[in-house]
Scaffold this motif. Structure first.
Motif, PDB file in Angstrom:
ATOM      1  N   SER A   3       0.944  -1.023   0.068  1.00  0.00           N
ATOM      2  CA  SER A   3      -0.125  -0.081  -0.018  1.00  0.00           C
ATOM      3  C   SER A   3       0.892   1.323   0.119  1.00  0.00           C
ATOM      4  CB  SER A   3      -1.008  -0.028   1.125  1.00  0.00           C
ATOM      5  OG  SER A   3      -0.147   0.242   2.467  1.00  0.00           O
ATOM      6  N   ASP A   4       0.318   2.263  -0.431  1.00  0.00           N
ATOM      7  CA  ASP A   4       0.850   3.673  -0.478  1.00  0.00           C
ATOM      8  C   ASP A   4       1.843   4.036   0.911  1.00  0.00           C
ATOM      9  OD1 ASP A   4      -1.062   5.215  -2.856  1.00  0.00           O
ATOM     10  OD2 ASP A   4       0.414   3.974  -3.005  1.00  0.00           O
ATOM     11  N   PRO A   5       1.262   4.181   1.891  1.00  0.00           N
ATOM     12  CA  PRO A   5       1.840   4.249   3.289  1.00  0.00           C
ATOM     13  C   PRO A   5       3.059   3.424   3.475  1.00  0.00           C
ATOM     14  CG  PRO A   5      -0.469   4.434   3.793  1.00  0.00           C
ATOM     15  CD  PRO A   5      -0.376   3.628   2.496  1.00  0.00           C
ATOM     16  N   GLU A   6       2.872   2.096   3.196  1.00  0.00           N
ATOM     17  CA  GLU A   6       3.895   1.271   3.220  1.00  0.00           C
ATOM     18  C   GLU A   6       5.047   1.565   2.283  1.00  0.00           C
ATOM     19  OE1 GLU A   6       2.677  -2.918   2.956  1.00  0.00           O
ATOM     20  OE2 GLU A   6       1.413  -2.855   4.627  1.00  0.00           O
ATOM     21  N   ARG A   7       4.741   1.870   1.121  1.00  0.00           N
ATOM     22  CA  ARG A   7       5.745   2.229   0.069  1.00  0.00           C
ATOM     23  C   ARG A   7       6.226   3.462   0.542  1.00  0.00           C
ATOM     24  NH1 ARG A   7       3.020   1.182  -6.019  1.00  0.00           N
ATOM     25  NH2 ARG A   7       3.301  -0.835  -5.843  1.00  0.00           N
ATOM     26  N   VAL A   9       6.960   4.574   3.649  1.00  0.00           N
ATOM     27  CA  VAL A   9       7.854   4.198   4.830  1.00  0.00           C
ATOM     28  C   VAL A   9       9.261   3.364   4.082  1.00  0.00           C
ATOM     29  CG1 VAL A   9       7.880   2.472   6.729  1.00  0.00           C
ATOM     30  CG2 VAL A   9       6.186   3.978   6.695  1.00  0.00           C
ATOM     31  N   ASP A  10       8.896   2.416   3.106  1.00  0.00           N
ATOM     32  CA  ASP A  10      10.075   1.638   2.759  1.00  0.00           C
ATOM     33  C   ASP A  10      10.880   2.486   1.758  1.00  0.00           C
ATOM     34  OD1 ASP A  10       9.095  -0.624   3.642  1.00  0.00           O
ATOM     35  OD2 ASP A  10       8.090  -1.441   1.905  1.00  0.00           O
ATOM     36  N   LEU A  11      10.419   3.611   1.170  1.00  0.00           N
ATOM     37  CA  LEU A  11      11.083   4.749   0.469  1.00  0.00           C
ATOM     38  C   LEU A  11      11.972   5.350   1.357  1.00  0.00           C
ATOM     39  CD1 LEU A  11      11.807   5.457  -2.362  1.00  0.00           C
ATOM     40  CD2 LEU A  11       9.954   7.041  -2.122  1.00  0.00           C
ATOM     41  N   LEU A  12      11.483   5.837   2.266  1.00  0.00           N
ATOM     42  CA  LEU A  12      11.873   6.689   3.539  1.00  0.00           C
ATOM     43  C   LEU A  12      13.444   5.726   3.997  1.00  0.00           C
ATOM     44  CD1 LEU A  12       9.531   8.729   5.402  1.00  0.00           C
ATOM     45  CD2 LEU A  12      11.137   9.305   3.380  1.00  0.00           C
ATOM     46  N   ALA A  13      13.061   4.498   4.320  1.00  0.00           N
ATOM     47  CA  ALA A  13      13.913   3.663   4.900  1.00  0.00           C
ATOM     48  C   ALA A  13      15.057   3.323   3.629  1.00  0.00           C
ATOM     49  CB  ALA A  13      13.508   2.240   5.288  1.00  0.00           C
ATOM     50  N   LEU A  14      14.755   3.274   2.540  1.00  0.00           N
ATOM     51  CA  LEU A  14      15.685   2.949   1.502  1.00  0.00           C
ATOM     52  C   LEU A  14      16.692   4.298   1.394  1.00  0.00           C
ATOM     53  CD1 LEU A  14      17.323   1.529  -0.765  1.00  0.00           C
ATOM     54  CD2 LEU A  14      15.142   2.693  -2.391  1.00  0.00           C
ATOM     55  N   TYR A  15      16.095   5.475   1.534  1.00  0.00           N
ATOM     56  CA  TYR A  15      16.789   6.639   1.302  1.00  0.00           C
ATOM     57  C   TYR A  15      17.660   6.949   2.751  1.00  0.00           C
ATOM     58  CZ  TYR A  15      17.648  11.740   1.375  1.00  0.00           C
ATOM     59  OH  TYR A  15      17.999  13.037   1.373  1.00  0.00           O
ATOM     60  N   ASP A  16      17.377   6.441   3.811  1.00  0.00           N
ATOM     61  CA  ASP A  16      18.085   6.753   4.914  1.00  0.00           C
ATOM     62  C   ASP A  16      19.519   5.670   4.824  1.00  0.00           C
ATOM     63  OD1 ASP A  16      16.618   8.654   6.317  1.00  0.00           O
ATOM     64  OD2 ASP A  16      15.744   7.200   7.164  1.00  0.00           O
ATOM     65  N   ARG A  17      18.948   4.343   4.152  1.00  0.00           N
ATOM     66  CA  ARG A  17      20.216   3.575   3.802  1.00  0.00           C
ATOM     67  C   ARG A  17      21.137   3.732   2.849  1.00  0.00           C
ATOM     68  NH1 ARG A  17      16.546  -0.253   3.642  1.00  0.00           N
ATOM     69  NH2 ARG A  17      17.029  -0.946   1.367  1.00  0.00           N
ATOM     70  N   ALA A  18      20.521   4.355   1.783  1.00  0.00           N
ATOM     71  CA  ALA A  18      21.249   4.469   0.569  1.00  0.00           C
ATOM     72  C   ALA A  18      21.818   5.590   0.453  1.00  0.00           C
ATOM     73  CB  ALA A  18      20.494   4.211  -0.558  1.00  0.00           C
ATOM     74  N   LEU A  19      21.440   6.766   0.969  1.00  0.00           N
ATOM     75  CA  LEU A  19      22.032   8.152   0.789  1.00  0.00           C
ATOM     76  C   LEU A  19      23.453   8.208   1.003  1.00  0.00           C
ATOM     77  CD1 LEU A  19      21.588  10.951   0.359  1.00  0.00           C
ATOM     78  CD2 LEU A  19      21.221  11.589   2.533  1.00  0.00           C
ATOM     79  N   PRO A  20      24.268   7.682   2.072  1.00  0.00           N
ATOM     80  CA  PRO A  20      25.583   7.655   1.908  1.00  0.00           C
ATOM     81  C   PRO A  20      26.172   7.072   1.026  1.00  0.00           C
ATOM     82  CG  PRO A  20      24.490   7.174   4.341  1.00  0.00           C
ATOM     83  CD  PRO A  20      23.644   7.074   3.245  1.00  0.00           C
ATOM     84  N   ASP A  21      25.785   5.802   0.452  1.00  0.00           N
ATOM     85  CA  ASP A  21      26.607   5.482  -0.380  1.00  0.00           C
ATOM     86  C   ASP A  21      26.180   6.035  -1.805  1.00  0.00           C
ATOM     87  OD1 ASP A  21      27.357   3.195   1.201  1.00  0.00           O
ATOM     88  OD2 ASP A  21      25.621   2.135   0.876  1.00  0.00           O
ATOM     89  N   VAL A  22      25.028   6.359  -2.177  1.00  0.00           N
ATOM     90  CA  VAL A  22      24.897   7.140  -3.264  1.00  0.00           C
ATOM     91  C   VAL A  22      25.463   8.404  -3.417  1.00  0.00           C
ATOM     92  CG1 VAL A  22      23.079   8.209  -4.704  1.00  0.00           C
ATOM     93  CG2 VAL A  22      22.753   6.085  -3.705  1.00  0.00           C
TER      94      VAL A  22
END
Length: 164
Positions: A3-7, A9-22
């Motif tokens: 669902s959209d809220p889950e997406r 949350v998942d996108l924010l988690a991906l952002y937090d996890r991937a930002l330093p690498d990207v």
């Protein structure tokens, strides 16, 4: 991501996890903080678009997108540089180091057509099409005249420098 809220949350988690690498990947390769920040933003916008299409981007996917964004930037930059070189050719250092008094003397000794073409083009700073219009010639004929006039000017100028 069902669902959209889950997406979100998942996108924010991906952002937090991937930002330093990207960001780290881009910053190390592009040499500019501002450019790395811009390309990082574009990369995460691509992630948002991917999530909206039902895909689940990973850190590796984001690094690939970041690499492609950087390559696209370099290609754009190369195209712009090539077009600038076509529009504004590099200045010949010989042209910059003229003795003004001697240059005027050499210009006066040239034939009237050469003198007129060079004066209109370089002293009056008119574009070639305008010089052609004033001389009643085609653009190509005017360009050829200017090339011949420059060659004659250079030869006469250099000849005078051997007398010094």
């Amino acid at each position: 991501m069902s669902s959209d809220p889950e997406r979100s949350v998942d996108l924010l988690a991906l952002y937090d996890r991937a930002l330093p690498d990207v960001y780290g990947y881009l910053r190390a390769r592009c040499g500019s903080t501002a450019l790395a920040e811009d390309l990082t933003g574009e990369t995460f916008l691509a992630a948002v678009a991917a999530v909206r299409q039902g895909r689940d981007p990973t850190v590796a996917w984001l690094i690939t997108v970041a690499r492609n964004k950087l390559v696209d930037h370099w290609r754009r930059e190369a195209r712009e540089q090539r077009s600038l070189q076509v529009v504004e050719p590099a200045e010949d250092p010989w042209d910059v180091q003229l003795d003004v008094v001697r240059a005027r003397d050499v210009l006066q000794r040239l034939g009237p057509q050469h003198r007129l073409a060079l004066t209109l083009r370089y002293v009056d700073d008119l574009p070639v099409p305008e010089v052609a219009r004033l001389l009643g010639r085609t653009r190509h004929a005017t360009e050829a005249l200017i090339v011949r006039a420059r060659a004659a000017f250079r030869a006469a100028y250099e000849e005078g420098s051997s007398d010094d």
